[in-house]
Design an enzyme around this catalytic site. Structure first.
Site, short mmCIF file in Angstrom:
data_model
loop_
_atom_site.label_atom_id
_atom_site.label_comp_id
_atom_site.label_asym_id
_atom_site.label_seq_id
_atom_site.Cartn_x
_atom_site.Cartn_y
_atom_site.Cartn_z
N GLU A 1 -6.53 -7.72 -0.41
CA GLU A 1 -6.94 -7.66 1.00
C GLU A 1 -8.36 -7.15 1.10
O GLU A 1 -8.73 -6.20 0.41
CB GLU A 1 -6.09 -6.64 1.78
CG GLU A 1 -4.65 -6.99 2.00
CD GLU A 1 -3.95 -5.87 2.81
OE1 GLU A 1 -4.63 -5.12 3.53
OE2 GLU A 1 -2.73 -5.76 2.69
N GLU B 1 0.82 -1.22 0.00
CA GLU B 1 0.00 0.00 0.00
C GLU B 1 0.86 1.27 0.00
O GLU B 1 0.84 2.06 0.96
CB GLU B 1 -0.95 0.02 1.19
CG GLU B 1 -2.00 -1.06 1.10
CD GLU B 1 -3.10 -0.92 2.15
OE1 GLU B 1 -2.88 -0.23 3.16
OE2 GLU B 1 -4.17 -1.49 1.94
C1 GLA Z 1 -4.04 -2.33 5.01
C2 GLA Z 1 -2.68 -2.95 5.17
C3 GLA Z 1 -2.69 -4.14 6.08
C4 GLA Z 1 -3.53 -3.87 7.30
C5 GLA Z 1 -4.92 -3.51 6.86
C6 GLA Z 1 -5.87 -3.28 8.00
O1 GLA Z 1 -4.77 -2.87 4.02
O2 GLA Z 1 -2.13 -3.34 3.94
O3 GLA Z 1 -1.36 -4.40 6.46
O4 GLA Z 1 -2.98 -2.83 8.03
O5 GLA Z 1 -4.85 -2.32 6.13
O6 GLA Z 1 -7.17 -3.00 7.54
#
Ligand code: GLA
Length: 676
Positions: free
Chosen positions: A314, A152
């Site tokens: 995710e 991210e």
């Molecule tokens: C992001 C991050 C993860 C985690 C999630 C929690 O997507 O990539 O590592 O912190 O948020 O929602």
């Protein structure tokens, strides 16, 4: 066609797996449970840097070797992270200038994650050293299915204001404008005595006594997105060189974060041995319902992927931990959420994270294996979803091909978010979301596109909010309409050029001829006020936020403002363009219901139909198809009553055959293989 992750046939299922948080004794149970849930792919070690390199250039790979072997023995493939998202404390202690500085000049410290200045040469060198180690050690490991670069990008460190970043910003500006004359012209530095006479005078947009230079702020956002992207490109290129043939991705945050110009990212993430992946989390307290939030993120990600399948990297099994109130998902909701992404082109459903953490700042984030263990509703849904995704394997590679596109331009939204605009209520990203939500409510699936994109596949192009548009984008939209396309443009679009300079001669500047409208002056409304629209208006009785004073030049006026200083001026117009093209213009903003009716009317006149015209309320329908004629109709029932739906085919999830209709249970889903 091979699967997006060729070493994982069918749909991908799994999540972030952080074995470093657990004693090795737990790993065997993890693999056994993954098998039970039919998990076939896990992302290993996203935050494992400190585990893999406990001291500078002393690498310890024994544990990673063991977990990859264990996963391989269990038949589970690995999306191996490069672990560069969170440098360990030893790194920032040794290289303090790698830490990011915020706009107020505070240097942020380690103790969290992503404590990185995107322009830091020390960070880049250390990250690439680690990537090289990982790539050479694991490129031939039989469990390796793909590479997961960083995590991210820009989530917590989108902009850094340190001296290193300032120097990199100047280099970026030199590339963009050539010399200081070019910069001074682009930034309109003739205003307020801002003329630059040496490059070292040029700074990031730091705090100033009065409002800052808007183009400086806009360019800094462009630069900051490019700086993040450059970090990805460096890792990607090294992985491609050292580990050819293995797909590389990084997880975007399309649909949630707006600091990266994801169109630019998409250019670097599509092509051989690359795939687009995305993370999405539902906002529990938002005006837009969860299912429509998911549709927005998924439609945007698919569009970034050029219509090709992509991967949901995710989402959350239940609650997250980072909102003010973290709403858990009732049983079954997780499955519907996952299928919402799959319906719109994701070839899998991955989660954050596999096993819920015991400690650390995310211990209240849900996981596939919750704190309660396997005797839990979440785990039962995890197993059910694994079974469901396995039953959907044949949809792998099919695509969604909408006939409506929504124009979205990051730089335009950034410029509009700047200071000293006509009205703080004229938000841009939010208006794009509202229009997408209205189309979603109308049952119409839409792509997103940038203004310069090839629009010829669409019957209708909607432009909710495009304050800034370049000449090429404006010409492209005009040519699309001239060739028979239908366009609907929202207020305050076409106003400035790429340097945030007003296009003169009447608004909406670049789109004036296309729309056949000339606006003299904006009349934004005071907070909470509305403006009456002329009787019998197809838009409902009121406009919100915005009114304007102008006239139609070549367009036909559909509705006018009916009170206040703009009474009699057009509020909705339609212009006939070229070979049957139509260009609609809405000079105000609408409440949700009238926006749904306007978009439905305009879409119908453009021949852009809902996927299922007579859907019951709360039912979402999306179709994935393949060039060989296979078609899969996803029907998701978000309501709390069973819904009877007219459609025919075989439900891949249950095997039930629908001859001409069937029932989708409340909160349930069917995926019909339709007859060819
Ligand atoms: C992001 C991050 C993860 C985690 C999630 C929690 O997507 O990539 O590592 O912190 O948020 O929602």
């Amino acid at each position: 066609m091979p699967s997006i992750v060729p070493r994982v046939p069918g749909l991908c299922y799994g999540g972030d797996y952080n074995p470093e948080q657990w004693p090795e004794s737990v790993w065997r149970e993890d693999v056994a449970l993954m098998r039970e849930a039919r998990v076939n792919l896990v992302t290993v070690g996203v935050f494992g840097w400190a585990w893999l390199e406990p001291e500078e250039q002393r690498y310890e790979f024994g544990r990673l070797d063991r977990i990859l072997d264990l996963l391989h023995d269990g038949g589970i493939r690995v999306d191996l992270a490069t672990a560069t998202a969170s440098p360990p404390p030893w790194f920032s202690t040794a290289y303090p200038l790698s830490l990011p500085v915020d706009a107020d000049g505070r240097r942020l410290r380690h103790g969290s994650r992503q404590a990185i200045c995107a322009s830091s040469p020390d960070y880049l060198a250390a990250a690439l050293r680690l990537v090289e180690q990982l790539a050479t050690r694991y490129r031939d490991h039989p469990a390796l299915a793909m590479w997961h670069v960083n995590n991210e990008y820009g989530c917590h460190n989108a902009r850094c204001y340190c001296d290193t970043s300032a120097a990199a910003f100047r280099t970026w500006l030199q590339r963009r404008y050539g010399d200081l004359d070019g910069l001074n012209d682009a930034w309109t530095t003739s205003f307020w005595s801002q003329r630059y006479t040496a490059w070292e005078q040029v700074l990031p947009p730091l705090p100033t006594p009065a409002t800052g230079n808007p183009t400086q702020a806009l360019d800094f956002r462009r630069f900051s997105s490019d700086a993040q992207l450059a970090m990805f490109v460096a890792e990607r290129d090294l992985l491609h060189a050292l580990s050819p043939g293995v797909p590389v991705t990084t997880n975007l945050m399309a649909g949630l974060h707006t600091d990266q110009d994801y169109w630019n990212w998409a250019r670097e993430m599509t092509g051989p041995d690359l795939l687009i992946s995305n993370d999405h989390y539902v906002l529990g307290e938002d005006d837009i319902p969860p299912a429509a939030q998911i549709a927005y993120a998924a439609d945007l990600t698919r569009s970034l992927s050029g219509g090709s399948p992509w991967l949901l990297m995710e989402h959350s099994p239940s609650a997250v931990n980072w909102q003010r109130r973290n709403l858990a998902k009732p049983g079954g909701r997780m499955i519907l959420d996952s299928l919402g992404h799959v319906a719109r082109g994701s070839d899998g459903a991955m989660f954050f994270q596999w096993r819920a953490s015991r400690g650390g700042s995310e211990k209240w984030h849900s996981a596939m294996v919750p704190h309660a263990g396997t005797d839990s509703s979440v785990w039962r849904d995890v197993v059910a979803l694994g079974t469901g995704l396995a039953a959907l394997a044949e949809i792998d590679g099919s695509t969604v091909t909408p006939t409506v596109a929504i124009l979205l331009d990051y730089a335009s939204c950034w410029a509009q978010e700047g200071e000293s605009q006509p009205s703080v209520d004229m938000d841009a990203f939010a208006e794009v979301r509202r229009w997408h939500h209205a189309l979603w409510r109308a049952g119409i699936v839409a792509d997103f596109a940038r203004p310069e994109a090839d629009l010829s596949a669409y019957r209708l192009v909607v432009v909710p909010s495009l304050y800034l548009i370049g000449d090429a984008g404006a010409a492209n939209l005009g040519a699309y309409a001239a060739e028979g396309g239908h366009v609907l443009v929202g207020a305050y679009s076409g106003i400035v050029d790429e340097c945030d300079r007003v296009r003169l001669g009447g608004y909406p500047g670049a789109l004036r001829d296309l729309l056949g409208v000339r606006v003299e002056e904006f009349f934004p409304l005071a907070a909470g006020r509305s403006v009456a629209l002329a009787g019998g208006s197809p838009l409902g009785a009121y406009g919100l936020v915005w009114a304007e004073f102008g006239r139609a030049t070549t367009a036909t006026v559909v509705t006018t403002f009916a009170d206040g200083p703009t009474a009699g001026s057009p509020a909705l117009t339609v212009n006939t363009v070229g070979a049957g093209g139509r260009a609609w213009y809405l000079g105000t903003r609408l409440a949700p219901d009238p926006l749904v009716s306007l978009l439905s009317t305009v879409a119908a006149s453009a021949g852009a139909e809902p996927v299922l015209p007579d859907r019951p309320d709360g039912v979402e329908a999306v179709r994935r198809t393949r060039p060989d004629g296979s078609a899969y109709l996803f029907v998701l029932n978000h309501s709390d009553v069973d819904a009877t739906v007219r459609a025919a085919g075989t439900d891949l999830l249950t095997g039930a055959v629908w001859t001409d209709s069937g029932v989708v249970s409340a909160g349930g889903a069917v995926v019909l293989r339709e007859a060819r």
